[in-house]
Structures are given as structure tokens and as C-alpha cells.
Design a protein around this motif. Structure first.
Motif, PDB file in Angstrom:
ATOM      1  N   GLU A 107      61.828  18.896  69.976  1.00 24.14           N
ATOM      2  CA  GLU A 107      62.868  19.831  70.406  1.00 24.14           C
ATOM      3  C   GLU A 107      62.328  21.256  70.312  1.00 24.14           C
ATOM      4  O   GLU A 107      61.867  21.689  69.266  1.00 24.14           O
ATOM      5  N   TYR A 108      62.349  21.954  71.430  1.00 22.44           N
ATOM      6  CA  TYR A 108      61.913  23.342  71.470  1.00 22.44           C
ATOM      7  C   TYR A 108      63.154  24.228  71.476  1.00 22.44           C
ATOM      8  O   TYR A 108      64.060  24.024  72.284  1.00 22.44           O
ATOM      9  N   LEU A 109      63.211  25.167  70.546  1.00 24.13           N
ATOM     10  CA  LEU A 109      64.343  26.088  70.490  1.00 24.13           C
ATOM     11  C   LEU A 109      64.361  26.966  71.730  1.00 24.13           C
ATOM     12  O   LEU A 109      63.313  27.246  72.311  1.00 24.13           O
ATOM     13  N   PRO A 110      65.547  27.429  72.115  1.00 18.98           N
ATOM     14  CA  PRO A 110      65.587  28.391  73.214  1.00 18.98           C
ATOM     15  C   PRO A 110      64.769  29.622  72.826  1.00 18.98           C
ATOM     16  O   PRO A 110      64.887  30.121  71.708  1.00 18.98           O
ATOM     17  N   ALA A 111      63.920  30.043  73.700  1.00 22.05           N
ATOM     18  CA  ALA A 111      63.023  31.156  73.406  1.00 22.05           C
ATOM     19  C   ALA A 111      63.363  32.353  74.276  1.00 22.05           C
ATOM     20  O   ALA A 111      63.931  32.206  75.356  1.00 22.05           O
ATOM     21  N   ASP A 112      62.983  33.505  73.795  1.00 22.38           N
ATOM     22  CA  ASP A 112      63.105  34.732  74.561  1.00 22.38           C
ATOM     23  C   ASP A 112      61.985  34.694  75.606  1.00 22.38           C
ATOM     24  O   ASP A 112      60.820  34.962  75.302  1.00 22.38           O
ATOM     25  N   ALA A 113      62.330  34.316  76.819  1.00 17.68           N
ATOM     26  CA  ALA A 113      61.333  34.111  77.876  1.00 17.68           C
ATOM     27  C   ALA A 113      60.564  35.387  78.201  1.00 17.68           C
ATOM     28  O   ALA A 113      59.361  35.348  78.455  1.00 17.68           O
ATOM     29  N   ASP A 114      61.244  36.524  78.166  1.00 20.66           N
ATOM     30  CA  ASP A 114      60.576  37.797  78.450  1.00 20.66           C
ATOM     31  C   ASP A 114      59.553  38.113  77.361  1.00 20.66           C
ATOM     32  O   ASP A 114      58.431  38.524  77.654  1.00 20.66           O
ATOM     33  N   PHE A 115      59.921  37.895  76.111  1.00 16.78           N
ATOM     34  CA  PHE A 115      59.008  38.143  74.992  1.00 16.78           C
ATOM     35  C   PHE A 115      57.809  37.199  75.074  1.00 16.78           C
ATOM     36  O   PHE A 115      56.663  37.607  74.857  1.00 16.78           O
ATOM     37  N   PHE A 116      58.059  35.939  75.408  1.00  9.96           N
ATOM     38  CA  PHE A 116      56.990  34.961  75.613  1.00  9.96           C
ATOM     39  C   PHE A 116      55.990  35.473  76.650  1.00  9.96           C
ATOM     40  O   PHE A 116      54.788  35.488  76.422  1.00  9.96           O
ATOM     41  N   ARG A 117      56.495  35.922  77.790  1.00 13.80           N
ATOM     42  CA  ARG A 117      55.627  36.429  78.861  1.00 13.80           C
ATOM     43  C   ARG A 117      54.861  37.669  78.416  1.00 13.80           C
ATOM     44  O   ARG A 117      53.691  37.824  78.757  1.00 13.80           O
ATOM     45  N   ARG A 155      62.829  34.910  69.323  1.00 17.47           N
ATOM     46  CA  ARG A 155      61.488  35.503  69.281  1.00 17.47           C
ATOM     47  C   ARG A 155      60.503  34.580  68.569  1.00 17.47           C
ATOM     48  O   ARG A 155      59.357  34.451  68.985  1.00 17.47           O
ATOM     49  N   GLY A 156      60.948  33.943  67.507  1.00 19.64           N
ATOM     50  CA  GLY A 156      60.083  32.992  66.810  1.00 19.64           C
ATOM     51  C   GLY A 156      59.691  31.836  67.712  1.00 19.64           C
ATOM     52  O   GLY A 156      58.537  31.415  67.746  1.00 19.64           O
ATOM     53  N   ALA A 157      60.663  31.331  68.469  1.00 14.30           N
ATOM     54  CA  ALA A 157      60.379  30.256  69.427  1.00 14.30           C
ATOM     55  C   ALA A 157      59.439  30.746  70.520  1.00 14.30           C
ATOM     56  O   ALA A 157      58.558  30.012  70.970  1.00 14.30           O
ATOM     57  N   ALA A 158      59.597  31.997  70.936  1.00 14.76           N
ATOM     58  CA  ALA A 158      58.712  32.574  71.956  1.00 14.76           C
ATOM     59  C   ALA A 158      57.285  32.689  71.426  1.00 14.76           C
ATOM     60  O   ALA A 158      56.324  32.429  72.156  1.00 14.76           O
ATOM     61  N   ARG A 159      57.155  33.062  70.156  1.00 18.66           N
ATOM     62  CA  ARG A 159      55.816  33.167  69.549  1.00 18.66           C
ATOM     63  C   ARG A 159      55.142  31.794  69.506  1.00 18.66           C
ATOM     64  O   ARG A 159      53.964  31.674  69.850  1.00 18.66           O
ATOM     65  N   LEU A 160      55.882  30.788  69.086  1.00 23.72           N
ATOM     66  CA  LEU A 160      55.325  29.437  69.036  1.00 23.72           C
ATOM     67  C   LEU A 160      54.920  28.967  70.429  1.00 23.72           C
ATOM     68  O   LEU A 160      53.817  28.445  70.629  1.00 23.72           O
ATOM     69  N   ALA A 161      55.773  29.177  71.413  1.00 19.40           N
ATOM     70  CA  ALA A 161      55.457  28.781  72.794  1.00 19.40           C
ATOM     71  C   ALA A 161      54.250  29.560  73.315  1.00 19.40           C
ATOM     72  O   ALA A 161      53.398  29.003  74.022  1.00 19.40           O
ATOM     73  N   ALA A 162      54.152  30.838  72.953  1.00 19.36           N
ATOM     74  CA  ALA A 162      53.014  31.658  73.398  1.00 19.36           C
ATOM     75  C   ALA A 162      51.709  31.117  72.815  1.00 19.36           C
ATOM     76  O   ALA A 162      50.694  31.040  73.523  1.00 19.36           O
ATOM     77  N   VAL A 163      51.736  30.737  71.551  1.00 16.90           N
ATOM     78  CA  VAL A 163      50.537  30.164  70.926  1.00 16.90           C
ATOM     79  C   VAL A 163      50.146  28.872  71.652  1.00 16.90           C
ATOM     80  O   VAL A 163      48.976  28.643  71.957  1.00 16.90           O
ATOM     81  N   GLN A 164      51.134  28.038  71.949  1.00 14.04           N
ATOM     82  CA  GLN A 164      50.838  26.794  72.657  1.00 14.04           C
ATOM     83  C   GLN A 164      50.289  27.072  74.056  1.00 14.04           C
ATOM     84  O   GLN A 164      49.357  26.400  74.509  1.00 14.04           O
ATOM     85  N   ALA A 165      50.840  28.057  74.733  1.00 21.03           N
ATOM     86  CA  ALA A 165      50.358  28.405  76.075  1.00 21.03           C
ATOM     87  C   ALA A 165      48.939  28.952  76.015  1.00 21.03           C
ATOM     88  O   ALA A 165      48.086  28.591  76.841  1.00 21.03           O
ATOM     89  N   LEU A 166      48.662  29.825  75.051  1.00 18.73           N
ATOM     90  CA  LEU A 166      47.315  30.391  74.917  1.00 18.73           C
ATOM     91  C   LEU A 166      46.298  29.308  74.573  1.00 18.73           C
ATOM     92  O   LEU A 166      45.173  29.321  75.079  1.00 18.73           O
ATOM     93  N   TYR A 167      46.701  28.365  73.745  1.00 17.69           N
ATOM     94  CA  TYR A 167      45.840  27.228  73.423  1.00 17.69           C
ATOM     95  C   TYR A 167      45.522  26.445  74.696  1.00 17.69           C
ATOM     96  O   TYR A 167      44.368  26.121  74.972  1.00 17.69           O
ATOM     97  N   GLN A 168      46.558  26.147  75.460  1.00 18.94           N
ATOM     98  CA  GLN A 168      46.371  25.374  76.690  1.00 18.94           C
ATOM     99  C   GLN A 168      45.467  26.113  77.677  1.00 18.94           C
ATOM    100  O   GLN A 168      44.629  25.503  78.332  1.00 18.94           O
ATOM    101  N   MET A 169      45.619  27.419  77.763  1.00 18.29           N
ATOM    102  CA  MET A 169      44.762  28.196  78.661  1.00 18.29           C
ATOM    103  C   MET A 169      43.317  28.165  78.185  1.00 18.29           C
ATOM    104  O   MET A 169      42.394  28.076  78.996  1.00 18.29           O
ATOM    105  N   ASP A 170      43.114  28.243  76.875  1.00 14.24           N
ATOM    106  CA  ASP A 170      41.769  28.251  76.293  1.00 14.24           C
ATOM    107  C   ASP A 170      41.085  26.908  76.481  1.00 14.24           C
ATOM    108  O   ASP A 170      39.950  26.827  76.953  1.00 14.24           O
ATOM    109  N   VAL A 171      41.786  25.825  76.163  1.00 17.04           N
ATOM    110  CA  VAL A 171      41.198  24.490  76.204  1.00 17.04           C
ATOM    111  C   VAL A 171      41.212  23.900  77.607  1.00 17.04           C
ATOM    112  O   VAL A 171      40.237  23.323  78.055  1.00 17.04           O
ATOM    113  N   GLY A 172      42.337  24.063  78.296  1.00 16.05           N
ATOM    114  CA  GLY A 172      42.491  23.442  79.607  1.00 16.05           C
ATOM    115  C   GLY A 172      42.042  24.289  80.773  1.00 16.05           C
ATOM    116  O   GLY A 172      42.095  23.856  81.915  1.00 16.05           O
ATOM    117  N   ARG A 173      41.649  25.520  80.473  1.00 16.27           N
ATOM    118  CA  ARG A 173      41.184  26.450  81.515  1.00 16.27           C
ATOM    119  C   ARG A 173      42.218  26.636  82.627  1.00 16.27           C
ATOM    120  O   ARG A 173      41.888  26.684  83.807  1.00 16.27           O
TER     121      ARG A 173
END
Length: 166
Positions: A59-69, A18-36
Motif C-alpha cells: 500500500e502506497y500512501l497518497p503522495a504530494d505529486a508535485d513534491f515528488f516531481r 511529503r513523506g510518501a513523495a520522498r519514498l516514491a522519489a527514492v524508488q523512482a531514482l533507483y529505477q532510473m539508475d538501475v533500469g536506465r
């Protein structure tokens, strides 16, 4: 004195995912905001590339993909509720439009969880996203994230959430 029961390793693994999913979600939201980028493109890219792999030496930890989404989709769908909640918790002279894109992504993801994921204790959400902020910032930003999220939790009536123990 009796030895304490060993922790269930599946609990720790779930928390790390879940922690890895949160980090990935933040990175994805950043990319959506900046990169449109669109939601679909971002979910596809992060689902196959960023979650649980090595990229450019990181190295990205295995993330809970469903939680990320859930986080990324929830932020996008709930942005009309999330952004005003963040703005209300920020100081008047520093509105949401004035903070950098990474902080916006952190706050949006965390506020989504505080407002929509009542099954996750607010203290857990706040701690996790302060840790995410520490991954990106060394200055006062993690303290600001803590203060804003604490205020949102109070406003949402989540400041006294019980912490579940095993």
C-alpha cells in the motif's frame, strides 16, 4: 493546566504526503539508475501507478505529486552538484560509485533537498531520509545516511537551521 491545542490535521496530512513523495522519489531514482529509464517515462509511471495506490500487495500512501516531481527532476538537473557533495561527505575508501543503488537514490534525493530546498529545515530532511533508509535497511545504512547528510548540511551551512514550530 490547560489542554494543548489539537494539531491541525492538514499539517499532519501534508507531512505524510511529503513523506510518501520522498519514498516514491527514492524508488523512482533507483529505477532510473538501475533500469536506465528516462525521466519522462519514470515520472509518468510513478505518477499514475506508484503514488497513492496498492501495487503487488504494498500500500502506497497518497503522495504530494508535485513534491515528488520536484525531487526527481531536481536530482536529475542538479546531479553535477549533488554527486560531488555526497562524495565529499563519504569516506575516501567508499566513494559514491561503490555504494548500492538504493543508498545512492536516498542520498541524492536528500542532498537535493539540503542544497536546493532551504525552506525545509535540514533536521526535517535528515530525519525523513533516515526513516526512508530504515524502510529498506536494518543494518548500519541508516546511521551512514544520517552521518553523510549531517556532513552535507554542515558543509552547506545548514547545520543550524531553525526548526519551525506551530
Amino acid at each position: 493546566m490547560a489542554d494543548p491545542k489539537p494539531r491541525d490535521p492538514s499539517v499532519s496530512r501534508t507531512a505524510n504526503q511529503r513523506g510518501a513523495a520522498r519514498l516514491a522519489a527514492v524508488q523512482a531514482l533507483y529505477q532510473m539508475d538501475v533500469g536506465r529509464q528516462s525521466l519522462e517515462d519514470t515520472l509518468s509511471q510513478f505518477g499514475t501507478i506508484h503514488v497513492g495506490r496498492e501495487i503487488e500487495g504494498e500500500e502506497y500512501l497518497p503522495a504530494d505529486a508535485d513534491f515528488f516531481r520536484q525531487i526527481v527532476t531536481g536530482v536529475i538537473k542538479g546531479q553535477l552538484q549533488i554527486d560531488p557533495a555526497v562524495d565529499q561527505a563519504l569516506v575516501d575508501t567508499w566513494p559514491m560509485g561503490r555504494i548500492d543503488a538504493t543508498l545512492r537514490a536516498i542520498l541524492r534525493a536528500a542532498v537535493f533537498e539540503l542544497l536546493k530546498r532551504k525552506d525545509i529545515p535540514s533536521r526535517v530532511v535528515i530525519t525523513e531520509y533516515v526513516d526512508v533508509a530504515k524502510a529498506f535497511y536494518e543494518d548500519e545504512a541508516p546511521k551512514m545516511v544520517n552521518a553523510v547528510l549531517d556532513q552535507v548540511a554542515k558543509t552547506a551551512g545548514r547545520d543550524n537551521d531553525p526548526v519551525k514550530t506551530r
